[in-house]
Write a protein that holds these residues in place. Structure first.
Motif, PDB file in Angstrom:
ATOM      1  N   ARG A 221       0.838  -1.217  -0.099  1.00  0.00           N
ATOM      2  CA  ARG A 221      -0.047  -0.083   0.033  1.00  0.00           C
ATOM      3  C   ARG A 221       0.638   1.250   0.005  1.00  0.00           C
ATOM      4  N   ALA A 222       2.265   1.131  -0.163  1.00  0.00           N
ATOM      5  CA  ALA A 222       3.180   2.199  -0.097  1.00  0.00           C
ATOM      6  C   ALA A 222       3.242   2.702  -1.375  1.00  0.00           C
ATOM      7  N   ALA A 223       2.939   3.952  -1.641  1.00  0.00           N
ATOM      8  CA  ALA A 223       3.112   4.428  -3.238  1.00  0.00           C
ATOM      9  C   ALA A 223       4.292   5.565  -3.112  1.00  0.00           C
ATOM     10  N   ALA A 224       5.130   5.648  -3.778  1.00  0.00           N
ATOM     11  CA  ALA A 224       6.229   6.506  -4.045  1.00  0.00           C
ATOM     12  C   ALA A 224       5.626   7.857  -3.807  1.00  0.00           C
ATOM     13  N   GLY A 225       6.437   8.735  -2.877  1.00  0.00           N
ATOM     14  CA  GLY A 225       6.127  10.068  -2.638  1.00  0.00           C
ATOM     15  C   GLY A 225       4.804  10.528  -1.917  1.00  0.00           C
ATOM     16  N   THR A 226       4.351   9.398  -1.555  1.00  0.00           N
ATOM     17  CA  THR A 226       2.977   9.792  -0.513  1.00  0.00           C
ATOM     18  C   THR A 226       2.916   8.936   0.884  1.00  0.00           C
TER      19      THR A 226
END
Length: 174
Positions: free
Chosen positions: A41-46
């Motif tokens: 659930r980890a998106a780059a930059g958020t």
């Protein structure tokens, strides 16, 4: 002695501490996902950690997701969504540091990020009686929105316009 607080992007070395904070926050509610699912659930930059004097004091995980939908807590995310909605999947502050405005600080940082990255809305699922906290930050409840069963009977889907979020300087207790 003054504390040094810094919000920074989540890194590979942060995951064990993030998973430990998540387990502490959600085990009693039966909502703990564990590190493997959280990573999906980890998106780059958020996704960010709250660093307090060199230790991980909290984190926020958010990912682009279609409005009025949310990840299933029992399944990994394999699809990268291209959406104008940023879904705040999880925000946790270490138990002894709660009610000091740190949750509001992280939420404000994410709201600023959402605006800068062009998201029009931010959504979340409030669990554990946290609806009043999110309402104070400008989120509106959508009680009729269907949610996966894993969130629990009292879970509430909420949204806010990215441009309408209160300033990061407003720090309600978390």
């Amino acid at each position: 002695m003054a504390e040094h607080t810094r919000v920074r992007g989540i890194g590979e070395a942060d995951w064990p501490a993030v998973a430990a904070l998540e387990a502490e926050a959600y085990a009693d509610l039966g909502l703990a996902e564990g590190e493997r699912l959280l990573r999906t659930r980890a998106a780059a930059g958020t996704c960010f950690v709250l660093d307090l004097d060199g230790r991980t004091a909290g984190y926020v995980l958010a990912l682009p997701y279609p409005a009025f939908r949310c990840p299933d807590l029992t399944r990994p995310e394999h699809v990268v969504h291209h959406a104008t909605n940023l879904h705040l999947h999880d925000l946790v502050i270490a138990r002894p540091l709660r009610r000091r405005g740190l949750g509001g600080l992280l939420a404000g940082h994410l709201a600023d990020t959402a605006r800068r990255r062009g998201f029009t809305t931010v959504s979340l699922v409030a669990v554990g009686d946290k609806e009043p906290f999110w309402r104070a930050l400008g989120y509106r409840a959508h009680h009729g929105t269907p949610l996966p069963a894993g969130y629990g009977a009292d879970a509430v889907y909420m949204t806010a316009e990215a441009a309408a979020h209160p300033s990061q300087t407003r720090r309600p207790a978390c």
